[in-house]
Design an enzyme around this catalytic site. Structure first.
Site, short mmCIF file in Angstrom:
data_model
loop_
_atom_site.label_atom_id
_atom_site.label_comp_id
_atom_site.label_asym_id
_atom_site.label_seq_id
_atom_site.Cartn_x
_atom_site.Cartn_y
_atom_site.Cartn_z
N ASN A 1 -0.40 -7.74 -3.97
CA ASN A 1 -1.15 -6.92 -4.92
C ASN A 1 -0.24 -5.92 -5.64
OD1 ASN A 1 -1.30 -5.60 -2.08
ND2 ASN A 1 -1.67 -3.91 -3.46
N GLU B 1 0.83 -1.21 0.00
CA GLU B 1 0.00 0.00 0.00
C GLU B 1 0.86 1.26 0.00
OE1 GLU B 1 -1.06 -2.95 1.63
OE2 GLU B 1 -2.20 -2.91 -0.22
N ASP C 1 -7.15 -5.49 -4.85
CA ASP C 1 -6.24 -5.75 -3.73
C ASP C 1 -6.23 -7.22 -3.34
OD1 ASP C 1 -4.41 -5.27 -1.63
OD2 ASP C 1 -6.04 -5.13 -0.19
#
Lengths: 569, 182
Positions: free
Chosen positions: A254, A170, A296
């Protein structure tokens, strides 16, 4: 079960127990008939109040517990009444690392081999400690928090090497799996998940089963120019090892950012799985669960290495309950998908084409920049996240702790500022069909269907533990440690711990010869962040949209962090 | 007579409304930046002295607050704090403040960073920009005048707009972050 995973010396030296990652214990003292008599043998408070995802590790009559940040390592003496503290090791990680931990400051456990404990710290250091004295043997910085990297996974020791991967999907980091020398801590090799073949360790030995994964430098060309450098593919989950084939298996996370429109292409080698030579790290095959992932769906869940009768013969398979909701069975020698069946509710895709191995996406649930796409299932944490399943060769069932969440998803343009989140999505999660947010499912791998299923109010964020006594254990976010019948799922016993459970239960043989079961409580992780981080659910986007789905959890549990060990009287 | 009063009050209202929308383009950062008086404890050595509070320059300025909102998203504050409910960082819409809720405290928090993972922004934003973000952060828990708070919440959250939130009463204590208590 493959021979290398059988045999049980009563210890638990790595979170997944064996290299096949079965988390299955051959101990059979605790049975459906007597499990209701389990009593607390001893407890130990870790003093840390964030999410405890770790597995206790047991070797040489000592129990090792690593806490979430600040990653304190405790050794408990199992030979003494009450298991007193033997020593404490404080690695003192940089407190700023807490800023780059997307989903609570968790640690998934340590590993034991050759008289050493190897641990990772949130600020991306790998440390070896003498298992007897608690003295540091070596310490290696493997990543840099200023680029958004952290480490939350449990290292895996394979022969003379320690395997470690990074977190930070992220934060626009580039994922890698790295091998350190167990004796010295020196970095021996590193394989990235994006970029040119040389950095991914793709060479002449690379033989992917499907043609789409063949070509030169696909880790560069399957991204828009330069985007591979912030392309994700971190390895914060589980590694398995087949000693017969000398192959390690590890997924990739991801792609970053979540906003898919900013990175047209298949985004190799993210959201897939690599088979690598255990010595050199050379890639042998790759399969991509989610080409150009849009939701994700990290591809880093556990993979169980089993030898199962499929299509009339015994095959060496790799079983992966994947975040996208399919239970994959792959041939672990070639990377061919043998089957992929939904184990949760899915509308983001319509199946897996077994001829091509391709996931068939549902265009209605594909995020579009600036648009809100509603009711995508499963939500970002998938039908199942990191929480590891367990397999019993006695029942042939895979015991799956998982969640039932859907989401609204709005892609927005992400702004890359190194060391800060690089997500590009507003997400809001809620319970999936049926309203229960979790399941504990027993999956018949060969029969390709659900054998039985327990509905849980909250996502089941703990690992599972199967035993030869045909008792299966798991914990719930609202604090119940449960034992169920391996054949039927019938609840046999439950115990209310002080906080919620998101850790990995284990079992071991004590110095007195008895079977013990251990679990750590301490609510947190992504699912429990609302309690661990004291979040405010009036903001439905808090914690990447998870707080919205968990808004009633703070009324059920408070923070905690305690080891509970049980035994029969 | 009544007409003059009406006119006058209309003018006054207009003037007030105008100030609410004042755009502060040209201020010299040094002059525009109040030197913050920062207090991190309610316990004082010796007799309790009245410590003058630093006023936030843009608390009553809707336009500058909106500018702060834009920066809050552009600088990825939202990536860690989301729309005030928190995630990696603590919530900013509630009544709990680890490092203080006074404008000077929030200014210092943003400019200096905080040890548990809050990056320092003093090198990335000008003091004036930081003050706009201070006012936006304060608007999240209703600490700024209602009329200056953003009237609509973002896109799809369904959150109550800051303008419609009941002001929180910041707790006067400084609580260390939970993870610091081992």
């Amino acid at each position: 079960m493959p021979a290398f995973a059988t045999g049980d010396d009563g210890q638990w030296v790595r979170p997944a127990r064996d290299y096949a990652s079965t988390r299955y214990s051959a101990m059979a003292e605790i049975t459906p008939q007597n499990v209701s008599q389990l009593k607390v043998a001893f407890t130990f408070a870790t003093g840390v109040l964030r999410g405890h995802e770790e597995a206790p590790i047991v070797a040489n009559n000592t129990m090792y517990i690593v806490t979430p940040f600040p990653n304190i390592l405790y050794a408990l003496d199992l030979t003494q009444p009450g298991a007193p503290l033997k020593w404490t090791f404080k690695p003192q990680p940089d407190a700023a690392a807490q800023g780059v931990a997307c989903c609570d400051v968790v640690n998934r456990g340590v590993a034991y081999a050759d008289g050493r404990i190897v641990m990772n710290t949130l600020d991306a250091q790998t440390i070896a400690v003498d298992a007897t004295s608690g003295k540091q043997l070596w310490r290696t910085r493997v990543g840099d928090i200023n680029t958004g990297e952290s480490v939350t996974m449990a290292p895996l020791i394979v022969k003379d090497k320690v395997l470690v991967g990074n977190s930070g999907g992220e934060f626009g980091v580039r994922g890698w799996l790295t091998a350190l020398d167990l004796a010295t801590g020196r970095i021996v090799w590193r394989a990235y998940a994006t970029g040119p073949d040389s950095l991914v360790k793709i060479g002449p030995r690379f033989k992917p089963f499907y043609d789409v994964n063949k070509g030169k430098d696909l880790g560069v060309t399957s991204f828009p120019p330069e985007k591979w450098k912030t392309g994700g593919g971190t390895m914060w989950g589980w590694i398995s090892y087949d000693p017969d084939l000398n192959i390690v298996y590890a997924g990739t996370g991801n792609p970053g950012p979540w906003d898919p429109d900013s990175r047209p292409g298949r985004n190799l080698w993210t959201s897939g799985i690599f088979a690598r030579d255990a010595d050199s790290g050379d890639a042998l095959w790759f399969y991509q669960w989610n080409p150009h992932d849009m939701h994700d769906y990290d591809g880093i869940n556990e993979q169980l290495l089993l030898d199962l009768p499929i299509g009339g013969r015994t095959r060496k398979v790799l079983v992966r309950p994947e975040r996208n909701g399919y239970l994959y069975v792959l041939d672990r020698t070639t990377g061919e998908v043998l089957s992929a069946d939904p184990f949760g509710f899915i509308n983001s895709s319509k199946g897996v084409d077994l001829r091509t191995g391709e996931l068939i996406l549902n265009p209605d649930k594909a995020p579009v920049l600036g648009k809100v796409v509603r009711d995508i299932c499963p939500a970002a944490p998938g039908a199942k996240d990191w929480q590891p399943s367990s397999y019993s060769p006695r029942t042939g069932l895979l015991y799956l702790p998982h969640q039932n969440l859907c989401m609204d998803f709005e892609s927005v343009e992400a702004n890359y500022i190194m060391g800060t989140p690089y997500v590009g999505a507003n997400v809001k999660m809620f319970a999936g069909p049926g309203g229960n947010r979790g399941f504990f499912t027993a999956w018949d791998i060969v029969g390709r269907k659900v054998a039985w299923q327990v509905k849980e109010d909250f996502p089941v964020w703990s690992g599972a533990l199967a035993t030869a006594g045909d008792v299966v254990f798991y914990g719930t976010l609202d604090g119940w440690f449960k034992a169920v019948d391996a054949h039927t799922g019938a609840l046999l016993w439950k115990f209310r711990t002080g906080s919620g459970i998101i850790s990995q239960p284990i079992t071991y043989r004590g110095p007195d010869g008895k079977q013990y079961v251990a679990v750590v409580d301490g609510v947190g992780g992504w699912a429990g962040a609302i309690v661990a981080g004291s979040l405010d659910a009036r903001d439905s986007l808090a914690a990447l949209g998870m707080a919205n789905a968990m808004r009633d959890l703070p009324q059920k549990v408070a923070k905690g962090g305690t080891v509970y060990v049980f035994a029969l009287p | 007579m009544t007409r003059t009063v009406l006119c006058a009050s209309a003018l006054v209202l207009l003037a007030l409304a105008c100030e609410r929308e004042d755009r502060d383009f040209h201020s010299d950062p040094a002059a525009a930046t109040p030197k913050p008086n920062i207090v991190m404890s309610s316990l004082q050595p010796g007799p309790v002295a009245v410590i003058p509070k630093t006023e936030a320059p843009y608390d009553d300025n809707a336009w500058m607050t909106a500018e702060g909102m834009r920066l809050y998203h552009q600088m990825n504050c939202s990536g860690c704090h989301f729309e005030g409910g928190g995630g990696i960082g603590p919530p900013l819409m509630d009544d709990e403040w680890i490092y203080g809720s006074d404008p000077a405290n929030i200014y210092a928090t943003i400019a200096e960073g905080r040890p548990g993972g809050m990056p320092p922004w003093g090198t990335r934003m000008t003091p004036q920009q930081i003050w706009t973000v201070v006012s936006y952060v304060r608007s999240l828990s209703g600490l700024t005048p209602r009329g200056a708070r953003p009237g609509r919440s973002d896109h799809m959250s369904g959150n109550l707009a800051p303008q419609n939130r009941t002001p929180e009463k910041p707790k006067p204590t400084f609580t260390p972050p939970a993870s610091w208590r081992p």
